[in-house]
Design a protein around this motif. Structure first.
Motif, PDB file in Angstrom:
ATOM      1  N   GLU A 141      46.382   2.259  58.157  1.00 41.26           N
ATOM      2  CA  GLU A 141      46.254   2.219  59.621  1.00 41.26           C
ATOM      3  C   GLU A 141      46.226   3.634  60.204  1.00 41.26           C
ATOM      4  N   ARG A 142      47.107   4.496  59.715  1.00 42.08           N
ATOM      5  CA  ARG A 142      47.119   5.877  60.192  1.00 42.08           C
ATOM      6  C   ARG A 142      45.824   6.592  59.821  1.00 42.08           C
ATOM      7  N   CYS A 143      45.328   6.315  58.644  1.00 44.27           N
ATOM      8  CA  CYS A 143      44.066   6.930  58.211  1.00 44.27           C
ATOM      9  C   CYS A 143      42.936   6.555  59.167  1.00 44.27           C
ATOM     10  N   ARG A 144      42.832   5.262  59.441  1.00 47.21           N
ATOM     11  CA  ARG A 144      41.761   4.797  60.338  1.00 47.21           C
ATOM     12  C   ARG A 144      41.884   5.442  61.715  1.00 47.21           C
ATOM     13  N   SER A 145      43.095   5.473  62.238  1.00 49.52           N
ATOM     14  CA  SER A 145      43.317   6.027  63.575  1.00 49.52           C
ATOM     15  C   SER A 145      42.980   7.508  63.620  1.00 49.52           C
ATOM     16  N   ALA A 146      43.372   8.243  62.584  1.00 46.18           N
ATOM     17  CA  ALA A 146      43.117   9.682  62.553  1.00 46.18           C
ATOM     18  C   ALA A 146      41.624   9.974  62.466  1.00 46.18           C
ATOM     19  N   ILE A 147      40.914   9.254  61.614  1.00 46.79           N
ATOM     20  CA  ILE A 147      39.474   9.460  61.486  1.00 46.79           C
ATOM     21  C   ILE A 147      38.767   9.102  62.792  1.00 46.79           C
ATOM     22  N   ALA A 148      39.212   8.019  63.427  1.00 44.86           N
ATOM     23  CA  ALA A 148      38.625   7.625  64.712  1.00 44.86           C
ATOM     24  C   ALA A 148      38.859   8.681  65.781  1.00 44.86           C
ATOM     25  N   ALA A 149      39.990   9.393  65.683  1.00 50.47           N
ATOM     26  CA  ALA A 149      40.313  10.441  66.655  1.00 50.47           C
ATOM     27  C   ALA A 149      39.544  11.722  66.393  1.00 50.47           C
ATOM     28  N   GLY A 150      38.899  11.812  65.217  1.00 46.30           N
ATOM     29  CA  GLY A 150      38.088  12.982  64.909  1.00 46.30           C
ATOM     30  C   GLY A 150      38.553  13.808  63.727  1.00 46.30           C
ATOM     31  N   ALA A 151      39.592  13.361  63.017  1.00 45.12           N
ATOM     32  CA  ALA A 151      40.084  14.127  61.873  1.00 45.12           C
ATOM     33  C   ALA A 151      38.996  14.294  60.821  1.00 45.12           C
ATOM     34  N   GLN A 152      38.878  15.508  60.299  1.00 46.96           N
ATOM     35  CA  GLN A 152      37.849  15.807  59.292  1.00 46.96           C
ATOM     36  C   GLN A 152      38.367  15.641  57.867  1.00 46.96           C
ATOM     37  N   PHE A 153      39.667  15.519  57.731  1.00 44.94           N
ATOM     38  CA  PHE A 153      40.290  15.293  56.429  1.00 44.94           C
ATOM     39  C   PHE A 153      41.693  14.748  56.667  1.00 44.94           C
ATOM     40  N   LEU A 154      42.315  14.257  55.605  1.00 48.43           N
ATOM     41  CA  LEU A 154      43.656  13.685  55.700  1.00 48.43           C
ATOM     42  C   LEU A 154      44.550  14.272  54.618  1.00 48.43           C
ATOM     43  N   LEU A 155      45.862  14.218  54.856  1.00 48.39           N
ATOM     44  CA  LEU A 155      46.848  14.654  53.877  1.00 48.39           C
ATOM     45  C   LEU A 155      47.959  13.623  53.812  1.00 48.39           C
ATOM     46  N   THR A 156      48.524  13.442  52.617  1.00 49.82           N
ATOM     47  CA  THR A 156      49.683  12.573  52.458  1.00 49.82           C
ATOM     48  C   THR A 156      50.806  13.375  51.800  1.00 49.82           C
ATOM     49  N   PRO A 157      52.068  12.976  52.023  1.00 46.19           N
ATOM     50  CA  PRO A 157      53.174  13.633  51.330  1.00 46.19           C
ATOM     51  C   PRO A 157      53.390  13.075  49.929  1.00 46.19           C
ATOM     52  N   GLY A 158      52.763  11.952  49.614  1.00 45.52           N
ATOM     53  CA  GLY A 158      52.943  11.302  48.317  1.00 45.52           C
ATOM     54  C   GLY A 158      51.662  10.638  47.872  1.00 45.52           C
ATOM     55  N   THR A 159      51.798   9.578  47.059  1.00 42.01           N
ATOM     56  CA  THR A 159      50.614   8.926  46.490  1.00 42.01           C
ATOM     57  C   THR A 159      50.584   7.427  46.806  1.00 42.01           C
ATOM     58  N   PRO A 160      50.537   7.046  48.096  1.00 42.09           N
ATOM     59  CA  PRO A 160      50.418   5.616  48.414  1.00 42.09           C
ATOM     60  C   PRO A 160      49.091   5.066  47.904  1.00 42.09           C
ATOM     61  N   LEU A 161      49.158   4.080  47.042  1.00 44.05           N
ATOM     62  CA  LEU A 161      47.954   3.606  46.368  1.00 44.05           C
ATOM     63  C   LEU A 161      46.927   3.036  47.319  1.00 44.05           C
ATOM     64  N   ASP A 162      47.394   2.360  48.382  1.00 44.67           N
ATOM     65  CA  ASP A 162      46.426   1.791  49.321  1.00 44.67           C
ATOM     66  C   ASP A 162      45.665   2.889  50.060  1.00 44.67           C
ATOM     67  N   VAL A 163      46.342   3.990  50.350  1.00 46.72           N
ATOM     68  CA  VAL A 163      45.676   5.112  51.021  1.00 46.72           C
ATOM     69  C   VAL A 163      44.697   5.800  50.076  1.00 46.72           C
ATOM     70  N   LEU A 164      45.113   6.029  48.835  1.00 48.58           N
ATOM     71  CA  LEU A 164      44.214   6.635  47.848  1.00 48.58           C
ATOM     72  C   LEU A 164      42.963   5.777  47.653  1.00 48.58           C
TER      73      LEU A 164
END
Length: 208
Positions: free
Chosen positions: A74-97
């Motif tokens: 959900e955060r990924c989708r929201s960030a990309i919709a807001a204009g983010a050109q890349f994303l970072l995570t503090p760990g390895t959530p499999l659904d995000v990967l």
């Protein structure tokens, strides 16, 4: 999708965490004038999505803006919709990967252990952020890269003006990320952006 090119060309990432919305543009402008054009906006900060949109609108192609702490799809989708050109995570959530790999989204996943690295490689990510890098002993990264020699890392967490040169020149990180130590807090509070710019310029001069 992999961020090697982006990270290797930008040795210092400025992390905006809990920067007041009204200071966003001035804060980032001081950093850009000081020589930093690579930003992460922490998505668990107030107004993070507004800040991403604001920075993208204000700077255009003058800098890169990403969304950090992207720990859910959900955060990924929201960030990309807001204009983010890349994303970072503090760990390895499999659904995000999995989501970012499927959507071909540039992602810098956070790792600390060999298991974390192996997981990221399964999804095609060879460039990662080692977190918390400042808490790791010297030579940790070199030992980690022994079996994973085709991987690359940004150092985040515990990075300071005093150790950023050491982390890149001696420990082998591609780049470093700075949050609270990117600018002096008293200068930010006083809106003294000239001092902030000079401080960032000094940081950049310390990079190897």
């Amino acid at each position: 999708m992999d961020m090697y090119s982006m990270v290797s060309q930008n040795r210092l990432l400025g992390i905006l965490r809990n920067v007041p919305l009204e200071k966003t543009v001035d804060y980032a402008e001081a950093a850009v004038r000081g020589g930093v054009a690579f930003f992460e906006v922490a998505l668990n900060s107030p107004h993070a999505l507004e800040q991403i949109t604001l920075l993208r609108s204000h700077f255009g192609d003058r800098c890169l803006v990403g969304g950090g702490t992207a720990i859910t799809v959900e955060r990924c989708r929201s960030a990309i919709a807001a204009g983010a050109q890349f994303l970072l995570t503090p760990g390895t959530p499999l659904d995000v990967l999995s989501y970012c790999a499927a959507q071909n989204i540039a992602l810098l996943p956070g790792v600390m252990t060999p298991t974390d690295v192996a997981v990221c490689l399964e999804y095609g990510y060879k460039t990662m952020k080692l977190f918390p890098a400042g808490s790791m002993p010297d030579h940790y990264l070199k030992d980690l890269k022994g079996p994973f020699d085709d991987t690359h890392y940004m150092a985040i967490g515990g990075v300071t003006p005093d150790n950023l040169h050491h982390l890149i020149a001696d420990e082998g990180y591609l780049s470093v990320g700075l949050a609270s130590s990117l600018m002096p807090k008293d200068a930010v509070a006083a809106n003294d952006w000239e001092t902030c710019e000079a401080y960032v310029r000094d940081l950049v001069s310390r990079l190897p």
